[in-house]
Scaffold this motif. Sequence first.
Motif, PDB file in Angstrom:
ATOM      1  N   ARG A 169       0.848  -1.198   0.000  1.00  0.00           N
ATOM      2  CA  ARG A 169       0.000   0.000   0.000  1.00  0.00           C
ATOM      3  C   ARG A 169       0.878   1.240   0.000  1.00  0.00           C
ATOM      4  O   ARG A 169       1.946   1.251   0.603  1.00  0.00           O
ATOM      5  N   ALA A 176      -0.868   7.576  -3.413  1.00  0.00           N
ATOM      6  CA  ALA A 176      -0.568   8.056  -4.767  1.00  0.00           C
ATOM      7  C   ALA A 176      -0.390   9.568  -4.719  1.00  0.00           C
ATOM      8  O   ALA A 176      -1.254  10.285  -4.211  1.00  0.00           O
ATOM      9  N   VAL A 193      -3.489   3.589  -2.476  1.00  0.00           N
ATOM     10  CA  VAL A 193      -3.614   2.596  -3.545  1.00  0.00           C
ATOM     11  C   VAL A 193      -2.893   1.329  -3.107  1.00  0.00           C
ATOM     12  O   VAL A 193      -2.091   1.332  -2.171  1.00  0.00           O
ATOM     13  N   ASP A 237      -0.405  -1.468  -4.701  1.00  0.00           N
ATOM     14  CA  ASP A 237       0.434  -1.984  -5.780  1.00  0.00           C
ATOM     15  C   ASP A 237       0.548  -3.484  -5.559  1.00  0.00           C
ATOM     16  O   ASP A 237       0.681  -3.952  -4.421  1.00  0.00           O
ATOM     17  N   THR A 246      -1.935  -1.873 -10.074  1.00  0.00           N
ATOM     18  CA  THR A 246      -2.299  -0.918  -9.041  1.00  0.00           C
ATOM     19  C   THR A 246      -3.821  -0.884  -8.947  1.00  0.00           C
ATOM     20  O   THR A 246      -4.504  -0.871  -9.971  1.00  0.00           O
TER      21      THR A 246
END
Length: 151
Positions: free
Chosen positions: A45, A48, A55, A57, A71
């Motif tokens: 996490r 962004a 977000v 990843d 993502t």
Amino acid sequence: MSAPRNVRTTFGFYPPEDGGASWQAGLETFTDAVERDFADSVLERRVAPLRGVEVLDFDIEVAPDVWGTGTAAMPSPEYTYITLGNVTADEAAVFAQWLRDSYVPSPTGVRFISSAAMENGDENPWSLPATGDAAAITAVMRDHLTAAGAE
């Protein structure tokens, strides 16, 4: 007829237009689903920088020794997306089938677009087929790339 090229691109997946809440999605539920169904996944996490939202990843194995990096952003129904980057249509179709059949509550609830199409001026998402296996999804994704002049 020649065989289609194996274009590598980023595919974005979205809820239906005007139906963002239909996914009933959140990073917690998505994280749980990825961990459950992609045993060797790597998840991280982060916030962004562009929108300041959290977000997820992720790296998942979509086929033996074939990994996809993605993502997921799900801060609100109006701003929900999942990307899978540097993949072919065949590789993305495996993830798309999982998304449609194992995560999204309705099989008619997934739209997609590719960065290859967007680079050629096509910014209109396509719908995943509501039924069919990864091969059927691959065919639709290849049609999308061909229509955009990317394949």
